[in-house]
Motif scaffolding. Sequence first.
Motif, mmCIF file in Angstrom:
data_model
loop_
_atom_site.group_PDB
_atom_site.id
_atom_site.type_symbol
_atom_site.label_atom_id
_atom_site.label_comp_id
_atom_site.label_asym_id
_atom_site.label_seq_id
_atom_site.Cartn_x
_atom_site.Cartn_y
_atom_site.Cartn_z
ATOM 1 N N UNK A 1 0.839 -1.204 0.000
ATOM 2 C CA UNK A 1 0.000 0.000 0.000
ATOM 3 C C UNK A 1 0.873 1.252 0.000
ATOM 4 N N UNK A 2 1.940 1.221 0.787
ATOM 5 C CA UNK A 2 2.852 2.365 0.854
ATOM 6 C C UNK A 2 3.459 2.662 -0.511
ATOM 7 N N UNK A 3 3.884 1.608 -1.222
ATOM 8 C CA UNK A 3 4.467 1.794 -2.558
ATOM 9 C C UNK A 3 3.428 2.305 -3.548
ATOM 10 N N UNK A 4 2.212 1.767 -3.466
ATOM 11 C CA UNK A 4 1.146 2.213 -4.358
ATOM 12 C C UNK A 4 0.820 3.684 -4.104
ATOM 13 N N UNK A 5 0.778 4.065 -2.837
ATOM 14 C CA UNK A 5 0.494 5.459 -2.480
ATOM 15 C C UNK A 5 1.587 6.382 -2.994
ATOM 16 N N UNK A 6 2.826 5.978 -2.812
ATOM 17 C CA UNK A 6 3.950 6.785 -3.290
ATOM 18 C C UNK A 6 3.891 6.972 -4.799
ATOM 19 N N UNK A 7 3.672 5.887 -5.532
ATOM 20 C CA UNK A 7 3.610 5.958 -7.000
ATOM 21 C C UNK A 7 2.439 6.812 -7.457
ATOM 22 N N UNK A 8 1.299 6.680 -6.770
ATOM 23 C CA UNK A 8 0.111 7.446 -7.148
ATOM 24 C C UNK A 8 0.351 8.945 -6.963
ATOM 25 N N UNK A 9 0.968 9.309 -5.854
ATOM 26 C CA UNK A 9 1.250 10.717 -5.594
ATOM 27 C C UNK A 9 2.206 11.291 -6.636
ATOM 28 N N UNK A 10 3.254 10.567 -6.947
ATOM 29 C CA UNK A 10 4.252 11.078 -7.889
ATOM 30 C C UNK A 10 3.705 11.116 -9.311
ATOM 31 N N UNK A 11 2.782 10.205 -9.639
ATOM 32 C CA UNK A 11 2.186 10.213 -10.976
ATOM 33 C C UNK A 11 1.191 11.360 -11.147
ATOM 34 N N UNK A 12 0.566 11.772 -10.050
ATOM 35 C CA UNK A 12 -0.456 12.814 -10.120
ATOM 36 C C UNK A 12 0.084 14.208 -9.840
ATOM 37 N N UNK A 13 1.222 14.283 -9.155
ATOM 38 C CA UNK A 13 1.812 15.593 -8.840
ATOM 39 C C UNK A 13 3.252 15.585 -9.348
ATOM 40 N N UNK A 14 3.449 16.150 -10.521
ATOM 41 C CA UNK A 14 4.747 16.064 -11.202
ATOM 42 C C UNK A 14 5.883 16.715 -10.428
ATOM 43 N N UNK A 15 5.570 17.723 -9.605
ATOM 44 C CA UNK A 15 6.636 18.458 -8.917
ATOM 45 C C UNK A 15 7.127 17.778 -7.649
ATOM 46 N N UNK A 16 6.604 16.603 -7.324
ATOM 47 C CA UNK A 16 7.083 15.897 -6.143
ATOM 48 C C UNK A 16 8.421 15.225 -6.425
ATOM 49 N N UNK A 17 9.301 15.270 -5.417
ATOM 50 C CA UNK A 17 10.594 14.603 -5.519
ATOM 51 C C UNK A 17 10.590 13.351 -4.667
ATOM 52 N N UNK A 18 11.327 13.387 -3.554
ATOM 53 C CA UNK A 18 11.390 12.238 -2.650
ATOM 54 C C UNK A 18 10.102 12.169 -1.827
#
Length: 289
Positions: A264-281
């Motif tokens: 779930x943590x990995x899915x959440x991380x990927x979802x956030x980065x796919x939807x918000x391009x300006x996110x880094x780490x």
Amino acid sequence: MKTIEQTAVNATYFSVVGNTCLALIKGIAGVFGNSYALIADAIESTTDIFSSFLVLFGIKYSNRPADSNHPYGHGRVEPLITFLVVGFLITSAAIIAYKSIINIFTPHELPKPWTLIVLGAIIIWKEFSYRLVMKKGVQTNSSSLKADAWHHRSDAITSVAAFLGISIALFLGKGYESADDWAALSASFFILYNSYLIFRPALGEIMDEHLYEDLEIKIRKISLSVEGVIDTEKCYIRKSGMKYHVDLHAVVDGNISVTKGHDIAHLLKDTLRNNIAELGHVLIHIEPN
């Protein structure tokens, strides 16, 4: 499609070319038009050239990939460059103020009327430049590019002051030659004020000040759309260069396995980065419900 870095770099090149041309135009017009306010403008535009090169360096360096010594990347160079840009602004303001005071007490001729035409064109161009570069600064989340934009705005302000000073000198005639110099002196205080407006957000960035409530709301909303995420708790955001690094606590069912929580943590991380391009780490901490 242009990358964020390319957009920022192109905006900086625009500033370099524009400031170089304007510094020459202002300097020549100031000397032959008997206007120290225009010469003061030329001094500021000259410092703007060097500060724009600093911004260009900062943008290119901040976008270097993370390495073993810099696991979060090199983005922190951006606010440092912004501090240097502020230093250039303060220096130019001090020079303008010093020269203005000297000229106020030195008899000289009235400015030439045609200098008003030059100033009018400069004001329009610099305000256009401010709006264009600021738009690119917002698009790329670049604090140093926003600082560069404020250079254009401060230049426009000094030009407006010069326009008013020359107009007063020409309208009132002999005895009011120094109105031009008083205008340059007042412009130096506007530049100092703009320096603070540039410095304050850069300081907040380097001190990890929480300034991103809209982004936090967006992160929490997207997180709740991920399967398995019940709620979110702590959400810390800090800006580095053109990227935002996020530490997020996500609440999940306490009865699931460690493996499921990890997924779930990995899915959440990927979802956030796919939807918000300006996110880094993005670091996800799982909290049991």
